[in-house]
Write a protein that holds these residues in place. Structure first.
Motif, mmCIF file in Angstrom:
data_model
loop_
_atom_site.group_PDB
_atom_site.id
_atom_site.type_symbol
_atom_site.label_atom_id
_atom_site.label_comp_id
_atom_site.label_asym_id
_atom_site.label_seq_id
_atom_site.Cartn_x
_atom_site.Cartn_y
_atom_site.Cartn_z
ATOM 1 N N THR A 193 42.438 -12.844 6.795
ATOM 2 C CA THR A 193 41.495 -12.650 7.892
ATOM 3 C C THR A 193 41.290 -13.954 8.650
ATOM 4 O O THR A 193 41.270 -13.953 9.888
ATOM 5 C CB THR A 193 40.152 -12.130 7.353
ATOM 6 N N VAL A 212 44.422 -14.614 10.796
ATOM 7 C CA VAL A 212 44.479 -13.741 11.969
ATOM 8 C C VAL A 212 43.456 -14.180 13.001
ATOM 9 O O VAL A 212 43.759 -14.256 14.203
ATOM 10 C CB VAL A 212 44.269 -12.267 11.556
ATOM 11 N N ASN A 213 42.248 -14.507 12.567
ATOM 12 C CA ASN A 213 41.219 -14.948 13.504
ATOM 13 C C ASN A 213 41.591 -16.279 14.149
ATOM 14 O O ASN A 213 41.273 -16.521 15.309
ATOM 15 C CB ASN A 213 39.868 -15.072 12.805
ATOM 16 N N GLN A 214 42.251 -17.148 13.410
ATOM 17 C CA GLN A 214 42.650 -18.436 13.961
ATOM 18 C C GLN A 214 43.670 -18.259 15.080
ATOM 19 O O GLN A 214 43.591 -18.906 16.109
ATOM 20 C CB GLN A 214 43.226 -19.323 12.869
ATOM 21 N N TYR A 215 44.647 -17.370 14.874
ATOM 22 C CA TYR A 215 45.698 -17.185 15.865
ATOM 23 C C TYR A 215 45.367 -16.113 16.895
ATOM 24 O O TYR A 215 46.110 -15.942 17.846
ATOM 25 C CB TYR A 215 47.024 -16.839 15.178
ATOM 26 N N ASP A 216 44.252 -15.411 16.699
ATOM 27 C CA ASP A 216 43.913 -14.311 17.599
ATOM 28 C C ASP A 216 43.499 -14.810 18.973
ATOM 29 O O ASP A 216 43.876 -14.237 19.978
ATOM 30 C CB ASP A 216 42.806 -13.466 16.983
ATOM 31 N N GLY A 217 42.715 -15.840 19.021
ATOM 32 C CA GLY A 217 42.261 -16.291 20.331
ATOM 33 C C GLY A 217 41.511 -17.601 20.268
ATOM 34 O O GLY A 217 40.309 -17.630 20.530
#
Length: 93
Positions: free
Chosen positions: A76, A79-84
């Motif tokens: 998680t 994903v949050n780091q690379y999400d935006g």
């Protein structure tokens, strides 16, 4: 008058059954299958090498299944780091 959709109760029941099933699988079924795997390999081969290797593989599977919460949190975070990201730090390139 407050109206509640009828599906809410079914969703809660399904979530509860899902959590119970997940707990059953991760705390009882996977360790039991790992033990059975080691015993079956040990009795079938009657050799220490394959039995030790089966024990090591079973320990890896058991350990990874026991650490699922930590793996979920790491995934998680990734994903949050690379999400935006709003800005790129100097060390993030």
């Amino acid at each position: 008058m407050n109206t509640t959709p009828l599906a809410v109760g079914w969703i809660q029941i399904g979530t509860g059954l899902g959590n119970d099933t997940k707990t059953l699988i991760f705390t009882i079924l996977i360790p039991a299958m790992c033990g059975a795997f080691v015993l079956i390999v040990g009795f079938k081969t009657r050799a220490p090498g394959p039995t030790i290797m089966a024990a090591l593989l079973a320990a890896v599977v058991w350990g990874l299944s026991a650490d699922m919460d930590s793996l979920k949190d790491r995934t998680t975070d990734t994903v949050n780091q690379y999400d935006g990201p709003t800005s790129i730090q100097r060390g993030d390139r």
